[in-house]
Design an enzyme around this catalytic site. Structure first.
Site, mmCIF file in Angstrom:
data_model
loop_
_atom_site.group_PDB
_atom_site.id
_atom_site.type_symbol
_atom_site.label_atom_id
_atom_site.label_comp_id
_atom_site.label_asym_id
_atom_site.label_seq_id
_atom_site.Cartn_x
_atom_site.Cartn_y
_atom_site.Cartn_z
ATOM 1 C CG HIS A 1 35.420 66.641 52.617
ATOM 2 N ND1 HIS A 1 35.864 67.501 53.591
ATOM 3 C CD2 HIS A 1 34.503 65.832 53.213
ATOM 4 C CE1 HIS A 1 35.265 67.212 54.736
ATOM 5 N NE2 HIS A 1 34.431 66.200 54.526
ATOM 6 C CD GLU B 1 31.751 47.648 38.630
ATOM 7 O OE1 GLU B 1 32.945 47.975 38.733
ATOM 8 O OE2 GLU B 1 31.334 46.960 37.695
ATOM 9 C CG ASN C 1 48.819 36.660 26.341
ATOM 10 O OD1 ASN C 1 48.855 37.866 26.564
ATOM 11 N ND2 ASN C 1 48.137 35.830 27.090
ATOM 12 N N GLY C 2 51.791 38.569 26.215
ATOM 13 C CA GLY C 2 52.620 38.958 27.353
ATOM 14 C C GLY C 2 53.610 40.042 26.977
ATOM 15 C CB CYS D 1 47.562 38.880 23.341
ATOM 16 S SG CYS D 1 48.208 40.447 22.818
ATOM 17 C CD1 TRP E 1 44.011 45.770 24.674
ATOM 18 C CD2 TRP E 1 45.880 45.453 25.850
ATOM 19 N NE1 TRP E 1 44.094 46.771 25.596
ATOM 20 C CE2 TRP E 1 45.235 46.607 26.338
ATOM 21 C CE3 TRP E 1 47.075 45.064 26.433
ATOM 22 C CZ2 TRP E 1 45.731 47.365 27.380
ATOM 23 C CZ3 TRP E 1 47.582 45.827 27.477
ATOM 24 C CH2 TRP E 1 46.911 46.957 27.946
ATOM 25 C CE LYS F 1 31.573 47.757 34.414
ATOM 26 N NZ LYS F 1 32.195 46.619 35.027
ATOM 27 C CE LYS G 1 35.449 39.346 30.737
ATOM 28 N NZ LYS G 1 34.992 40.541 31.450
ATOM 29 N NE ARG H 1 43.463 35.834 26.094
ATOM 30 C CZ ARG H 1 43.652 35.346 27.296
ATOM 31 N NH1 ARG H 1 42.658 34.758 27.920
ATOM 32 N NH2 ARG H 1 44.813 35.441 27.894
ATOM 33 C CD GLU I 1 35.206 48.860 32.584
ATOM 34 O OE1 GLU I 1 36.142 48.082 32.680
ATOM 35 O OE2 GLU I 1 34.053 48.567 32.980
#
Ligand code: HGA
Length: 607
Positions: free
Chosen positions: A502, A479, A98-99, A2, A74, A483, A602, A27, A486
């Site tokens: 396994h 990673e 924001n929060g 946000c 967001w 990526k 982000k 954000r 995402e």
């Protein structure tokens, strides 16, 4: 997460608010909105979806007014719709947030009990309604906010605009970042300094618990107890206020291509190229005396930490544990004396990582923050800060911040090895020389882009992709999978090569690409065996390796991406490039929103 902005301007502010929001859109992009004072009275414009929807709406119905606040969302509470978009407004006040207000249910039922009707499903609206109620009872704006803030539990940054008060904004911060910008007879507010780039480079950051009354003449800041406090303002370097895509189609591409340069800056900060030594800033504790390292972070930063775990153990010969920040803080990890906790976060505001840092401090650990924003909360609260010099990262999928985190951690691991006597002077010179080669090696790796673009045509058709690696290439495999998930929304998993048999081997058939990250190192032969196992089951392999590895991998059905030969220590940094390009080209081909993938945002300032 946000983005919040506010302006007390000399002219109409709607365009400026949108411009600032554009810089914060990374954000959150579920909805956006602005409120201004038109002829002194609150007016709002909000739109679901990306900021461009709000711009179109404002084009048709412009908002006048020289004071205003804005928000890009967001969603945490209430679906992403216009009704839940901020600002939330009553007759007397508009608020952006924001929060998360953790006790909003309790507050909401209290207000509903008094006959107040809510117009959204958000937690935020309780803040607007509580302030409104104080004002109905006769409080002036400042007193109303002062009465409400202590009732709010959770993490927030808030900005308030009041009906009839054309020279007033009130801002508050607890757990989420907020910066005040000083102009010439104008004042600004933003979730970070980048938002304020078009208006001012003189910034001051509110501290935890602070709240501020802004007029065009300046800001009066109080701490949580109501004491007036002074917070230093600083001139922000011009570079950190810039955001544009350059010649690239996406921020992510620009940021991938910037890596040789920014990793060079980061190494330049920590290495003395003449003496071939690592020069860390003075730490408030002796590395030689450290007995245990705990690394904690989230997402991509966690994988940077997981790579570093190998380096710390190898060069420093001491036990290291790496934890997901949201687990670390709740599993009551016992932390003993002489331990160091390293927290890693691009934004330096990641809520779970910040909470882990506080947990570690409470349990007597020395703390080191590896962050990309040196003015962030994590940086301010840690005992020592090792900045990554990646510059602003806007693409939601982290790229250059990751490799700069690796670079910083590699330098720290060498310093640790030297301090503890497990690396000789010659070892240090050798490792520093290897690190100095990274920018060049990355430039070479970027040349694989056209080849990867072709390859991504196959990947784009896959439903699942498996990434395999051993040693430091195991976290890099995770990673790589992250990526791809995402930004292309293709399901992917990263596994240690040895774990293949396994479980994940059951998934392999001719439709499942397997990306193997395997430079020709001391365990290469083991990885070749894993590739044989995949090939035997008809799996298609994409092998990231070097010329020696390519020659030695005599396995069928392998497409090879060949990187230059390099020392094993620097391989995770350089191999990150093809790993990122694979995700990028696949996502572009699939037509997803590369810089702003769905459901993500982000700077994760909520738990
Ligand atoms: N809880 C508010 C704000 C969301 C937020 O800050 N996300 O990071 C909402 O859901 O609108």
């Amino acid at each position: 997460m946000c983005g919040i902005v506010g302006i007390l301007g000399k002219e109409a502010v709607a365009d400026g608010l949108v411009e600032a929001l554009r810089r914060l859109e990374y954000r959150g992009y579920d909805s956006a909105g602005v409120a201004t004072l038109e002829e002194g009275h609150l007016a709002i414009c909000r739109a679901e979806g990306k900021l461009k929807n709000l711009t179109h709406k404002l084009f048709r119905h412009p908002l006048a007014g020289h004071s205003g606040i804005g928000h890009t969302r967001w969603a945490t509470h209430g679906k992403p719709s216009e009704r839940n978009a901020h600002p939330h407004i009553t007759k007397r006040v508009a608020v952006v947030h924001n929060g998360i207000i953790e006790n909003f249910r309790e507050l909401k039922s209290e207000l509903e009990g008094e006959g107040i009707t809510f117009r959204s499903d958000t937690d935020t609206e309780v803040v607007a309604q509580l302030v409104d109620r104080e004002m109905v009872r006769g409080a002036a704006p400042e007193a109303a906010v002062a009465a409400v803030l202590p009732r709010l539990k959770g993490a927030f940054a808030l900005a308030f605009l009041f009906d009839g008060q054309t020279d007033l904004l009130i801002a508050a911060r607890k757990g989420s970042p907020l910066a005040i910008g000083f102009g010439d007879g104008e004042m600004f507010l933003g979730s970070d300094a980048i938002a304020l780039g078009p208006f001012t480079d003189v910034i001051c950051y509110l501290e935890e618990g602070d709240w501020a009354v802004l007029t065009r003449a300046g800001a009066l800041i109080r701490d949580e107890s109501g004491q007036v406090v002074s917070r230093p303002s600083q001139k922000v370097a011009a570079g950190s206020l810039l955001v544009d895509k350059g010649n690239h189609r996406h921020f992510m591409a620009k940021e991938i291509y910037e890596q040789p340069e920014v990793i060079g800056h980061t190494f330049g900060h920590y290495l003395n190229l003449d003496t071939e030594t690592v020069n860390l800033p003075e730490l408030p504790f002796d590395l030689a005396e450290v007995e245990h390292i705990s690394i904690t972070a989230c997402g991509t930063a966690l994988y940077a930490g997981a790579v570093a775990e190998y380096w710390f153990e190898r060069f420093g010969r001491l036990p290291v544990s790496t934890d997901i920040a949201s687990e670390f803080r709740y599993r009551e990890t016992p932390l003993t004396g002489k331990g160091v906790t390293i927290v890693i976060s691009q934004s330096g505001e990641t809520a779970d990582t910040l909470a882990s840092l506080r947990y570690a401090k409470e349990h007597g650990q020395k703390t080191i923050a590896v962050v990309n924003v040196p003015t962030s909360t994590i940086a301010r609260e840690a005992d020592a800060v090792l900045p990554t010099l990646a510059g602003p990262e806007i693409g939601v999928a982290s790229t250059k911040a990751f490799t700069c985190q690796l670079a910083t951690l590699a330098c720290l691991s060498v310093a640790l090895g030297r301090a503890r006597g497990h690396l000789s002077e010659e070892d240090e010179h050798r490792l520093v020389r290897a690190m100095m080669e990274v920018p060049r090696l990355m430039t070479e790796a970027l040349k694989l882009s056209p080849e990867i673009e072709l390859l991504s045509r196959t990947l784009a058709k896959a439903r699942d992709v498996l990434y395999l690696g051993r040693g430091t290439n195991y976290p890099l495999a995770m990673e790589g999978a992250l990526k791809l998930k995402e930004i292309s929304y293709i399901h992917a998993e990263g596994y240690a090569g040895g774990e293949l048999k396994h479980g994940p081997i059951a998934l392999i058939d001719e439709t499942m690409p397997v990306v193997v990250i395997a430079p020709h190192d001391r365990i290469f032969e083991k990885t070749v065996s894993n590739m044989e196992e995949v090939a035997a089951r008809g799996g298609r392999i994409i092998l990231l390796t070097d010329p020696k590895g390519a020659a030695a991998a005599s396995v069928d059905a392998v497409q090879k991406l060949i990187l230059p030969e390099m020392p094993a220590t620097v391989a995770p940094m350089v191999y990150s490039i093809p790993v990122q390009l694979i995700a990028y080209h696949t996502a572009v081909l699939m037509g997803t929103d590369v810089d702003q993938p769905r459901n993500l945002a982000k700077s994760v300032t909520v738990e």
